[in-house]
Write an enzyme that holds these catalytic residues in place. Structure first.
Site, PDB file in Angstrom:
ATOM      1  N   GLU A 156       0.843  -1.211   0.000  1.00 37.10           N
ATOM      2  CA  GLU A 156       0.000   0.000   0.000  1.00 37.10           C
ATOM      3  C   GLU A 156       0.871   1.251   0.000  1.00 37.10           C
ATOM      4  O   GLU A 156       0.587   2.223  -0.686  1.00 37.10           O
ATOM      5  CB  GLU A 156      -0.947   0.013   1.203  1.00 37.10           C
ATOM      6  CG  GLU A 156      -2.019  -1.054   1.161  1.00 37.10           C
ATOM      7  CD  GLU A 156      -2.743  -1.138  -0.182  1.00 37.10           C
ATOM      8  OE1 GLU A 156      -3.251  -0.106  -0.645  1.00 37.10           O
ATOM      9  OE2 GLU A 156      -2.770  -2.232  -0.763  1.00 37.10           O
ATOM     10  N   TRP A 204       1.819   1.920  -3.371  1.00 35.42           N
ATOM     11  CA  TRP A 204       0.806   2.607  -4.194  1.00 35.42           C
ATOM     12  C   TRP A 204       0.961   4.119  -4.047  1.00 35.42           C
ATOM     13  O   TRP A 204       0.784   4.874  -4.999  1.00 35.42           O
ATOM     14  CB  TRP A 204      -0.622   2.180  -3.798  1.00 35.42           C
ATOM     15  CG  TRP A 204      -1.066   0.958  -4.533  1.00 35.42           C
ATOM     16  CD1 TRP A 204      -1.102  -0.318  -4.054  1.00 35.42           C
ATOM     17  CD2 TRP A 204      -1.534   0.887  -5.898  1.00 35.42           C
ATOM     18  NE1 TRP A 204      -1.562  -1.176  -5.033  1.00 35.42           N
ATOM     19  CE2 TRP A 204      -1.838  -0.459  -6.168  1.00 35.42           C
ATOM     20  CE3 TRP A 204      -1.722   1.832  -6.914  1.00 35.42           C
ATOM     21  CZ2 TRP A 204      -2.318  -0.877  -7.412  1.00 35.42           C
ATOM     22  CZ3 TRP A 204      -2.197   1.413  -8.149  1.00 35.42           C
ATOM     23  CH2 TRP A 204      -2.485   0.069  -8.390  1.00 35.42           C
ATOM     24  N   TRP A 230     -19.750  13.043 -20.192  1.00 31.98           N
ATOM     25  CA  TRP A 230     -20.166  13.217 -18.791  1.00 31.98           C
ATOM     26  C   TRP A 230     -21.505  13.950 -18.723  1.00 31.98           C
ATOM     27  O   TRP A 230     -21.801  14.795 -19.565  1.00 31.98           O
ATOM     28  CB  TRP A 230     -19.124  14.032 -18.015  1.00 31.98           C
ATOM     29  CG  TRP A 230     -17.767  13.406 -17.939  1.00 31.98           C
ATOM     30  CD1 TRP A 230     -16.616  13.876 -18.515  1.00 31.98           C
ATOM     31  CD2 TRP A 230     -17.407  12.200 -17.257  1.00 31.98           C
ATOM     32  NE1 TRP A 230     -15.562  13.036 -18.235  1.00 31.98           N
ATOM     33  CE2 TRP A 230     -16.016  11.992 -17.461  1.00 31.98           C
ATOM     34  CE3 TRP A 230     -18.097  11.262 -16.506  1.00 31.98           C
ATOM     35  CZ2 TRP A 230     -15.332  10.897 -16.938  1.00 31.98           C
ATOM     36  CZ3 TRP A 230     -17.414  10.169 -15.985  1.00 31.98           C
ATOM     37  CH2 TRP A 230     -16.060  10.001 -16.208  1.00 31.98           C
ATOM     38  N   ASN A 267     -10.769   3.105   2.448  1.00 34.97           N
ATOM     39  CA  ASN A 267     -10.375   2.940   1.047  1.00 34.97           C
ATOM     40  C   ASN A 267     -11.393   2.161   0.218  1.00 34.97           C
ATOM     41  O   ASN A 267     -11.728   2.547  -0.893  1.00 34.97           O
ATOM     42  CB  ASN A 267      -9.011   2.261   0.971  1.00 34.97           C
ATOM     43  CG  ASN A 267      -8.551   2.095  -0.465  1.00 34.97           C
ATOM     44  OD1 ASN A 267      -8.443   3.071  -1.212  1.00 34.97           O
ATOM     45  ND2 ASN A 267      -8.321   0.862  -0.889  1.00 34.97           N
ATOM     46  N   TRP A 317     -15.212  12.661 -13.086  1.00 35.53           N
ATOM     47  CA  TRP A 317     -14.390  12.306 -11.915  1.00 35.53           C
ATOM     48  C   TRP A 317     -13.772  13.542 -11.265  1.00 35.53           C
ATOM     49  O   TRP A 317     -13.498  13.553 -10.067  1.00 35.53           O
ATOM     50  CB  TRP A 317     -13.296  11.297 -12.297  1.00 35.53           C
ATOM     51  CG  TRP A 317     -12.321  11.780 -13.328  1.00 35.53           C
ATOM     52  CD1 TRP A 317     -12.439  11.715 -14.677  1.00 35.53           C
ATOM     53  CD2 TRP A 317     -11.066  12.446 -13.089  1.00 35.53           C
ATOM     54  NE1 TRP A 317     -11.353  12.276 -15.293  1.00 35.53           N
ATOM     55  CE2 TRP A 317     -10.489  12.733 -14.350  1.00 35.53           C
ATOM     56  CE3 TRP A 317     -10.379  12.816 -11.935  1.00 35.53           C
ATOM     57  CZ2 TRP A 317      -9.252  13.381 -14.490  1.00 35.53           C
ATOM     58  CZ3 TRP A 317      -9.149  13.464 -12.066  1.00 35.53           C
ATOM     59  CH2 TRP A 317      -8.602  13.744 -13.329  1.00 35.53           C
ATOM     60  N   TRP A 344      -8.972   8.618  -8.285  1.00 29.58           N
ATOM     61  CA  TRP A 344     -10.109   8.977  -9.141  1.00 29.58           C
ATOM     62  C   TRP A 344      -9.905   8.499 -10.565  1.00 29.58           C
ATOM     63  O   TRP A 344     -10.839   8.008 -11.202  1.00 29.58           O
ATOM     64  CB  TRP A 344     -10.375  10.493  -9.088  1.00 29.58           C
ATOM     65  CG  TRP A 344     -11.165  10.819  -7.855  1.00 29.58           C
ATOM     66  CD1 TRP A 344     -10.676  11.262  -6.667  1.00 29.58           C
ATOM     67  CD2 TRP A 344     -12.584  10.669  -7.682  1.00 29.58           C
ATOM     68  NE1 TRP A 344     -11.704  11.405  -5.764  1.00 29.58           N
ATOM     69  CE2 TRP A 344     -12.881  11.055  -6.362  1.00 29.58           C
ATOM     70  CE3 TRP A 344     -13.619  10.252  -8.508  1.00 29.58           C
ATOM     71  CZ2 TRP A 344     -14.185  11.029  -5.852  1.00 29.58           C
ATOM     72  CZ3 TRP A 344     -14.919  10.222  -8.001  1.00 29.58           C
ATOM     73  CH2 TRP A 344     -15.188  10.604  -6.688  1.00 29.58           C
TER      74      TRP A 344
HETATM   75  P1  FAD Z   1      -3.508   2.013   4.991  1.00 30.76           P
HETATM   76  O1  FAD Z   1      -4.252   0.853   4.410  1.00 30.76           O
HETATM   77  O2  FAD Z   1      -3.082   1.899   6.384  1.00 30.76           O
HETATM   78  O3  FAD Z   1      -2.277   2.272   4.022  1.00 30.76           O
HETATM   79  C1  FAD Z   1      -1.063   2.902   4.447  1.00 30.76           C
HETATM   80  C2  FAD Z   1      -0.730   4.072   3.566  1.00 30.76           C
HETATM   81  O4  FAD Z   1      -0.522   3.652   2.225  1.00 30.76           O
HETATM   82  C3  FAD Z   1      -1.836   5.112   3.472  1.00 30.76           C
HETATM   83  O5  FAD Z   1      -1.793   5.982   4.576  1.00 30.76           O
HETATM   84  C4  FAD Z   1      -1.537   5.798   2.152  1.00 30.76           C
HETATM   85  O6  FAD Z   1      -0.543   6.777   2.294  1.00 30.76           O
HETATM   86  C5  FAD Z   1      -0.983   4.659   1.315  1.00 30.76           C
HETATM   87  N1  FAD Z   1      -2.064   4.093   0.492  1.00 30.76           N
HETATM   88  C6  FAD Z   1      -2.937   3.122   0.832  1.00 30.76           C
HETATM   89  N2  FAD Z   1      -3.759   2.858  -0.196  1.00 30.76           N
HETATM   90  C7  FAD Z   1      -3.407   3.691  -1.201  1.00 30.76           C
HETATM   91  C8  FAD Z   1      -3.877   3.897  -2.530  1.00 30.76           C
HETATM   92  N3  FAD Z   1      -4.880   3.183  -3.043  1.00 30.76           N
HETATM   93  N4  FAD Z   1      -3.300   4.859  -3.279  1.00 30.76           N
HETATM   94  C9  FAD Z   1      -2.265   5.581  -2.798  1.00 30.76           C
HETATM   95  N5  FAD Z   1      -1.767   5.427  -1.546  1.00 30.76           N
HETATM   96  C10 FAD Z   1      -2.324   4.490  -0.761  1.00 30.76           C
HETATM   97  N6  FAD Z   1      -5.155   8.596  -0.243  1.00 30.76           N
HETATM   98  C11 FAD Z   1      -4.613   9.725   0.256  1.00 30.76           C
HETATM   99  O7  FAD Z   1      -3.675   9.663   1.055  1.00 30.76           O
HETATM  100  N7  FAD Z   1      -5.082  10.961  -0.126  1.00 30.76           N
HETATM  101  C12 FAD Z   1      -6.107  11.101  -1.017  1.00 30.76           C
HETATM  102  O8  FAD Z   1      -6.477  12.228  -1.358  1.00 30.76           O
HETATM  103  C13 FAD Z   1      -6.725   9.913  -1.520  1.00 30.76           C
HETATM  104  N8  FAD Z   1      -7.784   9.990  -2.360  1.00 30.76           N
HETATM  105  C14 FAD Z   1      -8.349   8.831  -2.837  1.00 30.76           C
HETATM  106  C15 FAD Z   1      -9.427   8.917  -3.728  1.00 30.76           C
HETATM  107  C16 FAD Z   1     -10.021   7.766  -4.225  1.00 30.76           C
HETATM  108  C17 FAD Z   1     -11.186   7.874  -5.190  1.00 30.76           C
HETATM  109  C18 FAD Z   1      -9.532   6.499  -3.836  1.00 30.76           C
HETATM  110  C19 FAD Z   1     -10.162   5.241  -4.361  1.00 30.76           C
HETATM  111  C20 FAD Z   1      -8.456   6.395  -2.969  1.00 30.76           C
HETATM  112  C21 FAD Z   1      -7.844   7.546  -2.462  1.00 30.76           C
HETATM  113  N9  FAD Z   1      -6.745   7.483  -1.570  1.00 30.76           N
HETATM  114  C22 FAD Z   1      -6.189   8.638  -1.101  1.00 30.76           C
HETATM  115  C23 FAD Z   1      -6.078   6.186  -1.261  1.00 30.76           C
HETATM  116  C24 FAD Z   1      -6.566   5.463   0.009  1.00 30.76           C
HETATM  117  O9  FAD Z   1      -7.965   5.415   0.046  1.00 30.76           O
HETATM  118  C25 FAD Z   1      -6.056   6.100   1.309  1.00 30.76           C
HETATM  119  O10 FAD Z   1      -4.675   6.321   1.215  1.00 30.76           O
HETATM  120  C26 FAD Z   1      -6.312   5.181   2.503  1.00 30.76           C
HETATM  121  O11 FAD Z   1      -7.695   4.936   2.641  1.00 30.76           O
HETATM  122  C27 FAD Z   1      -5.763   5.832   3.748  1.00 30.76           C
HETATM  123  O12 FAD Z   1      -6.084   5.086   4.885  1.00 30.76           O
HETATM  124  P2  FAD Z   1      -4.957   4.394   5.761  1.00 30.76           P
HETATM  125  O13 FAD Z   1      -3.878   5.355   6.075  1.00 30.76           O
HETATM  126  O14 FAD Z   1      -5.652   3.733   6.899  1.00 30.76           O
HETATM  127  O15 FAD Z   1      -4.414   3.296   4.738  1.00 30.76           O
END
Ligand code: FAD
Length: 474
Positions: free
Chosen positions: A274, A277, A305, A340, A358, A381
């Protein structure tokens, strides 16, 4: 003479390469944060981010004061204008900062480097925001990665063990200190206080980040692989806003997993994936800086759209009639964060069920998320819309009912955020319009009054979306 450390989105004193270098220089240190208020700044932090920043700056100032230092706050049209004015007031021989790989961050650094060169002041840029250098980690053909798995493989192969930098115990102060604004004067807090839910849920700052990390390592990490997709559980780290503001470094997280017990190895790999990502998102933004406004796949520029402010508003308010989508949108509004899995479903609902651009969704998230991050939000997005790198295929249209049954099987998440449905039996919770009249009556729900009827029919919306996607493939 002092070294000025320009804090940006690295609001921490542990594992901060620019601060560490300034400390090692043996010179006095002038820590500075600049709030640039120029009109031309694209993607200015949204309301929730500004709330966070206010407290994060206060927390950084408190940490610095414990070490005999403090944070100087200034604001102005551009960072270089503010910095040059400050240099005229102080004895600074060098300016250090940590690099930001986003378009705005790079432009600011370039402008400052040029301005300071003319002024005869040394500049040094360090890396602390990412695990990889997007300019160096490239495919065998020397091009940027556009697919996650090869990027992930290369990233793992390229990382060497680098220890976390300890926080300096004492920082030499300049004499005298230049004047500083107080944090209230940056006017980051909302004028009407809507932030009670944010205060209940978050502690911005380095100490808050560490507390989250500790909680995660001591509990949720073990179950991360299974629990990370369950929005009713505190199964993820919730470190995203802390990472965004640099209150904790990705290196610290990567290293913390090194010491995780062997039985959590699979979860630790999944968590590192993650983090990767996040790296991938920044890699893409570095190489495709127009993607916050433009789809990576040009075919999507002519996507048909729909414009519907009324439907957009219903989605924003969590009044679509699809309980899992509404639960997510209300969690976002109340806490500034959304799980997420639910982000994917709520975003998919906007772009595929409602056919709304989007970018409308990305802008709403930008304003309401405490972790709003240009790279991650753009990737998220564009992935959902199908127009980005390694994106979800256009024909994958999440069904919010079956997704609810799968990821919120006991309905605990929906019941928490959509309390008007809390008394409905779980078997009807994700599709209340299909519940028998007697069940609705017993639960005290009058559809259309207590809770909306679904704003679109899933099957019709799916067919409409597939036709719209087919139209741009011709
Ligand atoms: P954990 O599962 O604990 O993951 C650890 C860290 O990994 C996160 O804190 C984050 O920095 C990174 N991470 C995890 N999943 C993703 C992912 N899919 N993409 C990129 N990095 C990831 N994340 C943001 O930080 N800022 C945003 O503005 C953002 N917008 C999003 C918009 C959409 C439409 C979607 C589908 C996802 C978005 N995310 C965003 C990614 C993700 O949803 C969040 O990072 C995650 O929910 C954060 O929760 P956590 O720290 O508990 O994640």
């Amino acid at each position: 003479m002092s070294v000025l450390v320009w804090f940006r989105r690295d609001l921490r004193i542990t594992d901060n390469p620019a601060l560490e270098a300034a400390y090692r220089s043996g010179k006095s240190i002038l820590p500075l944060f600049i709030e640039s208020s120029g009109k031309a700044i694209p993607w200015r932090p949204g309301s929730a981010s500004r709330w966070w920043l206010h407290y994060s700056l206060s927390s950084l100032d408190a940490s610095l004061r414990k070490r005999g230092s403090r944070l100087i706050l200034r604001k102005g049209n551009t960072v270089q204008e503010v910095l040059l004015r400050l240099l005229g007031e102080t004895q600074v021989e060098a300016v250090y900062w940590n690099r930001l790989d986003e378009p705005q961050g790079r432009d600011e650094a370039t402008a400052i480097t040029e301005a300071l060169k003319k002024a005869g002041v040394e500049t040094r840029e360090f890396r602390g925001q990412l695990l990889h250098d997007p300019e160096r980690l490239l495919t065998a053909g020397g091009t940027p990665f556009k697919v996650f798995t090869p990027f992930w493989n290369r990233l793992q192969a390229s990382l060497h063990s680098v220890p976390t930098l300890a926080a300096p115990s004492k920082l030499k102060a300049p004499d005298p200190w230049p004047q500083s604004l107080c944090v209230d004067e940056l006017q980051l807090l909302p004028s009407r206080d809507w932030a009670a839910g944010l205060r209940e849920n978050w502690t911005p700052g380095e100490a808050g980040a560490r507390a989250h990390l500790r909680r995660f390592l001591q509990g949720p990490l073990e179950e991360y692989l299974e629990a990370r997709d369950r929005p009713s559980l505190a199964g993820t780290s919730r470190l995203s806003p802390h990472l965004h503001f640099g209150e904790i470094s990705p290196r610290m997280l990567w290293n913390a997993l090194e010491d995780a017990p062997r039985e959590t190895a699979a979860s630790a790999i999944s968590y590192r994936r993650e983090l990767a990502w996040r790296e991938f998102a920044h890699h893409l933004l570095r190489h495709f800086p127009a993607t916050p406004e433009n789809p990576l796949r040009p075919a999507f520029e002519k996507f048909p759209w729909r414009r519907s402010p009324k439907d957009l508003r219903a989605w924003q308010k969590g009044l679509t009639g699809y309980p899992l989508v509404d639960a997510g949108m209300r969690e976002l509004w109340h806490t500034g964060w959304m799980h997420n899995r639910v982000r994917m479903i709520a975003a998919s609902f906007l772009v595929k069920h409602l056919l709304i651009d989007w970018q409308e969704g990305a802008r709403w998230f930008w304003d309401t998320l405490v972790d709003a991050d240009l790279a991650n939000n753009t990737l998220g997005w564009q992935w959902v819309a199908g127009c980005g790198a390694d994106a979800a295929p256009y024909f994958r249209i999440f069904n919010p009912v079956t997704q609810g049954e799968k990821f919120d099987p006991q309905g605990a998440y929906v019941k928490r955020w959509v309390p008007e449905l809390a008394r409905l039996p779980v078997k009807h919770l994700h599709a209340p319009w299909e519940a028998p009249a007697s069940a609705l009556k017993e639960a005290g729900v009058l559809l259309g009054k207590d809770y909306p009827k679904p704003m679109v029919d899933h099957r019709m919306a799916r067919e409409r979306a597939l036709a719209a996607f087919a139209s741009i493939r011709k």
